[in-house]
Design a protein around this motif. Structure first.
Motif, PDB file in Angstrom:
ATOM      1  N   HIS A   1     -27.379  36.749  -4.079  1.00  0.00           N
ATOM      2  CA  HIS A   1     -26.125  36.885  -3.485  1.00  0.00           C
ATOM      3  C   HIS A   1     -25.439  37.586  -1.979  1.00  0.00           C
ATOM      4  CE1 HIS A   1     -25.806  33.275  -6.407  1.00  0.00           C
ATOM      5  NE2 HIS A   1     -26.175  34.753  -7.632  1.00  0.00           N
ATOM      6  N   ASP A   2     -26.139  37.344  -1.218  1.00  0.00           N
ATOM      7  CA  ASP A   2     -25.677  38.668  -0.081  1.00  0.00           C
ATOM      8  C   ASP A   2     -24.581  38.309   0.761  1.00  0.00           C
ATOM      9  OD1 ASP A   2     -27.731  40.135  -0.422  1.00  0.00           O
ATOM     10  OD2 ASP A   2     -29.318  39.558   1.193  1.00  0.00           O
ATOM     11  N   ILE A   3     -23.405  38.644   0.664  1.00  0.00           N
ATOM     12  CA  ILE A   3     -22.658  38.634   2.105  1.00  0.00           C
ATOM     13  C   ILE A   3     -22.549  38.579   3.600  1.00  0.00           C
ATOM     14  CG2 ILE A   3     -20.087  39.334   2.369  1.00  0.00           C
ATOM     15  CD1 ILE A   3     -20.199  40.441  -0.314  1.00  0.00           C
ATOM     16  N   ALA A   4     -22.180  37.074   4.064  1.00  0.00           N
ATOM     17  CA  ALA A   4     -22.885  37.013   5.227  1.00  0.00           C
ATOM     18  C   ALA A   4     -21.833  37.803   6.368  1.00  0.00           C
ATOM     19  CB  ALA A   4     -22.954  35.706   5.670  1.00  0.00           C
ATOM     20  N   LEU A   5     -22.451  38.568   7.681  1.00  0.00           N
ATOM     21  CA  LEU A   5     -21.362  39.251   8.948  1.00  0.00           C
ATOM     22  C   LEU A   5     -21.936  38.423   9.840  1.00  0.00           C
ATOM     23  CD1 LEU A   5     -22.416  43.188   7.918  1.00  0.00           C
ATOM     24  CD2 LEU A   5     -20.471  41.564   7.382  1.00  0.00           C
ATOM     25  N   THR A   6     -21.112  37.702  10.698  1.00  0.00           N
ATOM     26  CA  THR A   6     -21.061  38.173  12.001  1.00  0.00           C
ATOM     27  C   THR A   6     -22.600  38.216  12.609  1.00  0.00           C
ATOM     28  OG1 THR A   6     -19.341  39.265  12.907  1.00  0.00           O
ATOM     29  CG2 THR A   6     -18.544  36.923  12.544  1.00  0.00           C
ATOM     30  N   SER A   7     -22.847  37.496  13.458  1.00  0.00           N
ATOM     31  CA  SER A   7     -24.352  37.963  13.690  1.00  0.00           C
ATOM     32  C   SER A   7     -24.195  38.457  15.094  1.00  0.00           C
ATOM     33  CB  SER A   7     -25.202  36.955  13.836  1.00  0.00           C
ATOM     34  OG  SER A   7     -25.361  36.006  14.465  1.00  0.00           O
ATOM     35  N   PRO A   8     -24.740  39.778  15.910  1.00  0.00           N
ATOM     36  CA  PRO A   8     -23.873  40.677  16.961  1.00  0.00           C
ATOM     37  C   PRO A   8     -24.529  39.580  18.398  1.00  0.00           C
ATOM     38  CG  PRO A   8     -25.685  41.579  16.020  1.00  0.00           C
ATOM     39  CD  PRO A   8     -25.178  40.374  14.946  1.00  0.00           C
ATOM     40  N   SER A   9     -25.455  38.864  17.861  1.00  0.00           N
ATOM     41  CA  SER A   9     -26.442  38.162  19.286  1.00  0.00           C
ATOM     42  C   SER A   9     -26.518  36.258  17.787  1.00  0.00           C
ATOM     43  CB  SER A   9     -27.272  38.957  20.103  1.00  0.00           C
ATOM     44  OG  SER A   9     -28.482  39.812  18.440  1.00  0.00           O
ATOM     45  N   PRO A  10     -27.265  36.135  19.034  1.00  0.00           N
ATOM     46  CA  PRO A  10     -27.622  34.402  18.624  1.00  0.00           C
ATOM     47  C   PRO A  10     -29.065  34.756  17.812  1.00  0.00           C
ATOM     48  CG  PRO A  10     -27.127  34.072  20.939  1.00  0.00           C
ATOM     49  CD  PRO A  10     -27.271  35.714  20.010  1.00  0.00           C
ATOM     50  N   GLY A  11     -29.375  34.553  16.854  1.00  0.00           N
ATOM     51  CA  GLY A  11     -30.974  34.190  16.531  1.00  0.00           C
ATOM     52  C   GLY A  11     -30.762  35.867  15.715  1.00  0.00           C
ATOM     53  N   LEU A  12     -29.771  36.256  15.520  1.00  0.00           N
ATOM     54  CA  LEU A  12     -29.752  37.529  14.294  1.00  0.00           C
ATOM     55  C   LEU A  12     -28.571  37.448  13.588  1.00  0.00           C
ATOM     56  CD1 LEU A  12     -30.725  40.677  13.704  1.00  0.00           C
ATOM     57  CD2 LEU A  12     -28.701  40.903  15.246  1.00  0.00           C
TER      58      LEU A  12
ATOM     59  N   VAL B   1     -27.457  38.919   9.511  1.00  0.00           N
ATOM     60  CA  VAL B   1     -27.113  39.603   8.982  1.00  0.00           C
ATOM     61  C   VAL B   1     -26.153  39.907   8.045  1.00  0.00           C
ATOM     62  CG1 VAL B   1     -25.573  42.351   9.534  1.00  0.00           C
ATOM     63  CG2 VAL B   1     -26.831  40.825  10.965  1.00  0.00           C
ATOM     64  N   ALA B   2     -26.522  40.374   7.194  1.00  0.00           N
ATOM     65  CA  ALA B   2     -25.782  40.338   6.356  1.00  0.00           C
ATOM     66  C   ALA B   2     -25.312  41.537   4.794  1.00  0.00           C
ATOM     67  CB  ALA B   2     -26.573  39.772   4.720  1.00  0.00           C
TER      68      ALA B   2
ATOM     69  N   LEU C   1     -11.992  44.610   4.390  1.00  0.00           N
ATOM     70  CA  LEU C   1     -12.130  43.159   4.583  1.00  0.00           C
ATOM     71  C   LEU C   1     -11.672  43.362   6.046  1.00  0.00           C
ATOM     72  CD1 LEU C   1     -11.666  41.451   1.614  1.00  0.00           C
ATOM     73  CD2 LEU C   1     -13.732  42.618   2.585  1.00  0.00           C
ATOM     74  N   ASP C   2     -10.920  43.811   7.452  1.00  0.00           N
ATOM     75  CA  ASP C   2     -10.354  43.781   8.200  1.00  0.00           C
ATOM     76  C   ASP C   2     -10.982  44.568   9.130  1.00  0.00           C
ATOM     77  OD1 ASP C   2      -8.255  41.642   7.676  1.00  0.00           O
ATOM     78  OD2 ASP C   2      -6.648  43.237   7.331  1.00  0.00           O
ATOM     79  N   ALA C   3     -11.582  45.236   8.349  1.00  0.00           N
ATOM     80  CA  ALA C   3     -12.752  46.407   9.584  1.00  0.00           C
ATOM     81  C   ALA C   3     -14.243  45.813   9.298  1.00  0.00           C
ATOM     82  CB  ALA C   3     -12.559  47.922   9.048  1.00  0.00           C
ATOM     83  N   LEU C   4     -14.510  44.924   8.766  1.00  0.00           N
ATOM     84  CA  LEU C   4     -16.568  44.271   8.031  1.00  0.00           C
ATOM     85  C   LEU C   4     -15.990  42.832   9.579  1.00  0.00           C
ATOM     86  CD1 LEU C   4     -16.691  45.313   4.406  1.00  0.00           C
ATOM     87  CD2 LEU C   4     -17.590  46.199   6.831  1.00  0.00           C
ATOM     88  N   PRO C   5     -16.870  42.794  10.175  1.00  0.00           N
ATOM     89  CA  PRO C   5     -17.310  41.286  10.529  1.00  0.00           C
ATOM     90  C   PRO C   5     -17.913  40.735   9.881  1.00  0.00           C
ATOM     91  CG  PRO C   5     -18.988  43.176  11.273  1.00  0.00           C
ATOM     92  CD  PRO C   5     -17.971  44.291  10.060  1.00  0.00           C
ATOM     93  N   LEU C   6     -16.663  39.970   9.017  1.00  0.00           N
ATOM     94  CA  LEU C   6     -17.301  39.286   7.653  1.00  0.00           C
ATOM     95  C   LEU C   6     -17.531  37.626   8.228  1.00  0.00           C
ATOM     96  CD1 LEU C   6     -14.800  40.865   4.475  1.00  0.00           C
ATOM     97  CD2 LEU C   6     -17.986  41.098   5.162  1.00  0.00           C
ATOM     98  N   ALA C   7     -18.359  36.810   8.545  1.00  0.00           N
ATOM     99  CA  ALA C   7     -18.911  35.587   8.497  1.00  0.00           C
ATOM    100  C   ALA C   7     -17.404  34.749   7.928  1.00  0.00           C
ATOM    101  CB  ALA C   7     -19.355  34.769   8.452  1.00  0.00           C
TER     102      ALA C   7
END
Length: 183
Positions: free
Chosen positions: A85-96, A98-99, A156-162
Motif C-alpha cells: 500500500h505505497d503512497i504515490a508521489l508526483t514523478s519528477p520526470s515522465p516515465g519515473l 516515485v512512492a 503533507l504540504d512539504a511532500l510532493p504527494l500525488a
C-alpha cells in the motif's frame, strides 16, 4: 495479510513439490513394472474403480467441491489483499514512478507533531487515503488538536504527494502523574 501470505506461500509450494515428487515416484514405478498398474504409494486402481462408481451428485463429491471452491476464494482474497500500500508521489520526470511507504509518512508526521511544545506523546497511522494522529499533551485539547493538525498539514504540504491524504487528529489532555519525563 502479508504475513498470512508469507506463511501460505511456502506451505502451498511444499504441497505442490510433494505432489510432484509423488508423481515422479509413481511414474518411475510404473516404468519399472508396467504390468501391475496398482501404484507404489497411491492405490490408483482402487481410486479409478471408486471414480467410476461414484456419481457427481453424491454428497462427498459435492462437499469436496465446496471445500475446494472456498479454499480457492480464500487464497485469491489473501493474494489480492496482500499487496503493498505505497503512497504515490508526483514523478519528477515522465516515465519515473516515485512512492513511499506509509510507515515513512507516519514517522515524518509523528516527529513533527512530537516536536511541538505541548505534545508529550503522539502516535500516527498513515495510508494513502488518511493520516490519523493521536496526540496527548498539556493544555486544552482544542489547542493541542489545532497545533497537531497544523504540524501534520505542514509535513503533507512539504511532500510532493500525488494525492493528499485526509488528516484526522485526536487530542487528549495529559493526565496528572502519567508523564514519563523527569520530575
Amino acid at each position: 495479510m502479508r504475513v498470512l501470505l508469507r506463511v501460505l506461500a511456502p506451505l502451498v509450494s511444499l504441497a505442490v513439490a510433494a505432489l510432484g515428487v509423488l508423481l515422479v515416484v509413481e511414474v518411475v514405478a510404473a516404468w519399472t513394472s508396467p504390468g501391475s498398474g496398482a501404484g507404489l504409494l497411491v492405490p490408483w486402481r482402487d481410486w479409478r474403480t471408486t471414480g467410476e462408481t461414484v456419481l457427481w451428485t453424491a454428497p462427498p463429491v459435492l462437499w469436496i467441491a465446496i471445500v475446494a471452491v472456498v479454499a480457492g476464494v480464500v487464497l485469491l482474497a489473501v493474494g489480492l489483499l496482500a499487496r503493498r500500500h505505497d503512497i504515490a508521489l508526483t514523478s519528477p520526470s515522465p516515465g519515473l514512478t516515485v512512492a513511499t511507504a506509509p510507515r515513512v509518512l507516519a514517522r515524518l508526521v509523528g516527529s513533527r507533531v512530537r516536536a511541538l511544545d505541548p505534545v508529550t506523546a503522539a502516535s500516527v497511522t498513515a495510508s494513502g487515503r488518511s493520516v490519523v494522529v493521536r496526540a496527548r499533551g498539556r493544555g486544552e485539547p482544542d489547542g493541542l488538536r489545532d497545533g497537531a493538525r497544523t504540524a501534520a498539514a505542514g509535513v503533507l504540504d512539504a511532500l510532493p504527494l500525488a494525492r493528499r491524504p485526509r488528516v484526522t487528529v485526536r487530542a487528549t489532555p495529559e493526565q496528572p502523574g502519567t508523564s514519563k519525563g523527569v520530575h
